[in-house]
Design a protein around this motif. Structure first.
Motif, PDB file in Angstrom:
ATOM      1  N   MET A   1      68.041  14.604 -22.238  1.00 23.35           N
ATOM      2  CA  MET A   1      69.412  14.804 -22.640  1.00 23.35           C
ATOM      3  C   MET A   1      69.501  14.736 -24.172  1.00 23.35           C
ATOM      4  O   MET A   1      68.943  13.848 -24.795  1.00 23.35           O
ATOM      5  N   ALA A   2      70.194  15.672 -24.747  1.00 17.70           N
ATOM      6  CA  ALA A   2      70.344  15.728 -26.192  1.00 17.70           C
ATOM      7  C   ALA A   2      71.536  14.879 -26.623  1.00 17.70           C
ATOM      8  O   ALA A   2      72.571  14.850 -25.952  1.00 17.70           O
ATOM      9  N   THR A   3      71.377  14.197 -27.728  1.00 20.65           N
ATOM     10  CA  THR A   3      72.475  13.409 -28.280  1.00 20.65           C
ATOM     11  C   THR A   3      72.801  13.929 -29.671  1.00 20.65           C
ATOM     12  O   THR A   3      71.935  14.426 -30.376  1.00 20.65           O
ATOM     13  N   ILE A   4      74.061  13.798 -30.033  1.00 25.50           N
ATOM     14  CA  ILE A   4      74.523  14.211 -31.348  1.00 25.50           C
ATOM     15  C   ILE A   4      74.955  12.962 -32.090  1.00 25.50           C
ATOM     16  O   ILE A   4      75.799  12.203 -31.603  1.00 25.50           O
ATOM     17  N   GLU A   5      74.384  12.737 -33.264  1.00 21.34           N
ATOM     18  CA  GLU A   5      74.793  11.595 -34.072  1.00 21.34           C
ATOM     19  C   GLU A   5      76.029  11.982 -34.865  1.00 21.34           C
ATOM     20  O   GLU A   5      76.018  12.946 -35.625  1.00 21.34           O
ATOM     21  N   VAL A   6      77.097  11.251 -34.653  1.00 13.99           N
ATOM     22  CA  VAL A   6      78.370  11.544 -35.303  1.00 13.99           C
ATOM     23  C   VAL A   6      78.625  10.489 -36.359  1.00 13.99           C
ATOM     24  O   VAL A   6      78.525   9.292 -36.099  1.00 13.99           O
ATOM     25  N   LEU A   7      78.957  10.947 -37.573  1.00 17.02           N
ATOM     26  CA  LEU A   7      79.292  10.046 -38.675  1.00 17.02           C
ATOM     27  C   LEU A   7      80.705  10.353 -39.146  1.00 17.02           C
ATOM     28  O   LEU A   7      81.197  11.467 -39.005  1.00 17.02           O
ATOM     29  N   CYS A   8      81.337   9.374 -39.747  1.00 23.93           N
ATOM     30  CA  CYS A   8      82.692   9.533 -40.266  1.00 23.93           C
ATOM     31  C   CYS A   8      82.694  10.548 -41.410  1.00 23.93           C
ATOM     32  O   CYS A   8      81.878  10.456 -42.323  1.00 23.93           O
ATOM     33  N   PRO A   9      83.630  11.523 -41.401  1.00 25.63           N
ATOM     34  CA  PRO A   9      83.681  12.495 -42.486  1.00 25.63           C
ATOM     35  C   PRO A   9      84.179  11.909 -43.809  1.00 25.63           C
ATOM     36  O   PRO A   9      83.934  12.466 -44.867  1.00 25.63           O
ATOM     37  N   LYS A  10      84.856  10.764 -43.757  1.00 31.87           N
ATOM     38  CA  LYS A  10      85.378  10.154 -44.979  1.00 31.87           C
ATOM     39  C   LYS A  10      84.390   9.208 -45.639  1.00 31.87           C
ATOM     40  O   LYS A  10      84.215   9.229 -46.842  1.00 31.87           O
ATOM     41  N   CYS A  11      83.766   8.322 -44.829  1.00 28.70           N
ATOM     42  CA  CYS A  11      82.917   7.292 -45.440  1.00 28.70           C
ATOM     43  C   CYS A  11      81.482   7.292 -44.917  1.00 28.70           C
ATOM     44  O   CYS A  11      80.683   6.465 -45.337  1.00 28.70           O
ATOM     45  N   SER A  12      81.146   8.181 -44.003  1.00 36.88           N
ATOM     46  CA  SER A  12      79.790   8.326 -43.445  1.00 36.88           C
ATOM     47  C   SER A  12      79.290   7.084 -42.725  1.00 36.88           C
ATOM     48  O   SER A  12      78.100   6.825 -42.689  1.00 36.88           O
ATOM     49  N   SER A  13      80.178   6.286 -42.141  1.00 37.55           N
ATOM     50  CA  SER A  13      79.749   5.134 -41.338  1.00 37.55           C
ATOM     51  C   SER A  13      79.630   5.543 -39.876  1.00 37.55           C
ATOM     52  O   SER A  13      79.981   6.635 -39.490  1.00 37.55           O
ATOM     53  N   ALA A  14      79.190   4.596 -39.077  1.00 37.27           N
ATOM     54  CA  ALA A  14      79.062   4.819 -37.643  1.00 37.27           C
ATOM     55  C   ALA A  14      80.443   4.913 -36.997  1.00 37.27           C
ATOM     56  O   ALA A  14      81.413   4.335 -37.481  1.00 37.27           O
ATOM     57  N   VAL A  15      80.517   5.659 -35.893  1.00 35.41           N
ATOM     58  CA  VAL A  15      81.778   5.845 -35.183  1.00 35.41           C
ATOM     59  C   VAL A  15      81.593   5.502 -33.710  1.00 35.41           C
ATOM     60  O   VAL A  15      80.472   5.353 -33.227  1.00 35.41           O
ATOM     61  N   TYR A  16      82.725   5.353 -33.008  1.00 36.02           N
ATOM     62  CA  TYR A  16      82.684   5.160 -31.567  1.00 36.02           C
ATOM     63  C   TYR A  16      83.721   6.080 -30.938  1.00 36.02           C
ATOM     64  O   TYR A  16      84.650   6.537 -31.595  1.00 36.02           O
ATOM     65  N   ARG A  17      83.519   6.395 -29.654  1.00 41.68           N
ATOM     66  CA  ARG A  17      84.465   7.264 -28.959  1.00 41.68           C
ATOM     67  C   ARG A  17      85.792   6.544 -28.809  1.00 41.68           C
ATOM     68  O   ARG A  17      85.834   5.357 -28.513  1.00 41.68           O
ATOM     69  N   HIS A  18      86.859   7.288 -29.016  1.00 38.78           N
ATOM     70  CA  HIS A  18      88.191   6.702 -29.012  1.00 38.78           C
ATOM     71  C   HIS A  18      89.120   7.507 -28.103  1.00 38.78           C
ATOM     72  O   HIS A  18      90.214   7.905 -28.488  1.00 38.78           O
ATOM     73  N   GLY A  19      88.652   7.818 -26.909  1.00 35.44           N
ATOM     74  CA  GLY A  19      89.476   8.524 -25.945  1.00 35.44           C
ATOM     75  C   GLY A  19      89.388  10.026 -26.068  1.00 35.44           C
ATOM     76  O   GLY A  19      88.450  10.571 -26.641  1.00 35.44           O
ATOM     77  N   LYS A  20      90.391  10.709 -25.500  1.00 30.99           N
ATOM     78  CA  LYS A  20      90.441  12.161 -25.514  1.00 30.99           C
ATOM     79  C   LYS A  20      91.780  12.621 -26.069  1.00 30.99           C
ATOM     80  O   LYS A  20      92.802  11.971 -25.877  1.00 30.99           O
ATOM     81  N   ALA A  21      91.766  13.768 -26.721  1.00 33.30           N
ATOM     82  CA  ALA A  21      92.990  14.381 -27.216  1.00 33.30           C
ATOM     83  C   ALA A  21      93.674  15.112 -26.060  1.00 33.30           C
ATOM     84  O   ALA A  21      93.102  15.267 -24.979  1.00 33.30           O
ATOM     85  N   ALA A  22      94.875  15.590 -26.270  1.00 34.65           N
ATOM     86  CA  ALA A  22      95.610  16.322 -25.243  1.00 34.65           C
ATOM     87  C   ALA A  22      94.875  17.598 -24.838  1.00 34.65           C
ATOM     88  O   ALA A  22      94.992  18.062 -23.708  1.00 34.65           O
ATOM     89  N   SER A  23      94.097  18.156 -25.739  1.00 30.36           N
ATOM     90  CA  SER A  23      93.339  19.372 -25.444  1.00 30.36           C
ATOM     91  C   SER A  23      92.082  19.093 -24.635  1.00 30.36           C
ATOM     92  O   SER A  23      91.412  20.025 -24.207  1.00 30.36           O
ATOM     93  N   GLY A  24      91.740  17.827 -24.438  1.00 30.70           N
ATOM     94  CA  GLY A  24      90.551  17.476 -23.686  1.00 30.70           C
ATOM     95  C   GLY A  24      89.334  17.185 -24.551  1.00 30.70           C
ATOM     96  O   GLY A  24      88.300  16.757 -24.045  1.00 30.70           O
ATOM     97  N   GLU A  25      89.436  17.414 -25.847  1.00 25.93           N
ATOM     98  CA  GLU A  25      88.328  17.155 -26.770  1.00 25.93           C
ATOM     99  C   GLU A  25      88.180  15.654 -26.999  1.00 25.93           C
ATOM    100  O   GLU A  25      89.163  14.919 -27.015  1.00 25.93           O
TER     101      GLU A  25
END
Length: 89
Positions: A1-25
């Motif tokens: 399984m492939a994983t994507i490392e996601v970093l904050c666009p403002k400060c480049s720190s680690a992030v965590y999932r914070h639910g889903k938007a109304a569009s499902g993203e």
């Protein structure tokens, strides 16, 4: 399984999932600066850098409808960004 490392666009720190938007993203939240964001936006006006492009086009003489047509967003959104840009600066 492939994983994507996601970093904050403002400060480049680690992030965590914070639910889903109304569009499902998936939404993400930065652990450092608490900035919430998505990787993909469905509406063009939510993409990073669009607010700056709206202001630049207005300063160069483009009208509201012309700006909306070029950026593929609603003229109402253009007016809202221009009204709120005076409050930020």
């Amino acid at each position: 399984m492939a994983t994507i490392e996601v970093l904050c666009p403002k400060c480049s720190s680690a992030v965590y999932r914070h639910g889903k938007a109304a569009s499902g993203e998936a939404r993400y939240r930065c652990r450092g600066c608490h900035h919430c964001f998505q990787l993909n936006y469905r509406y063009e006006a939510n993409r990073p850098g669009v607010a700056e492009r709206i202001i630049d086009m207005a300063m160069n003489g483009s009208g509201v409808r012309d700006t909306g047509r070029v950026l593929k967003i609603s003229p109402t959104t253009v007016v809202r960004h221009l009204k709120n840009s005076t409050q930020r600066r």
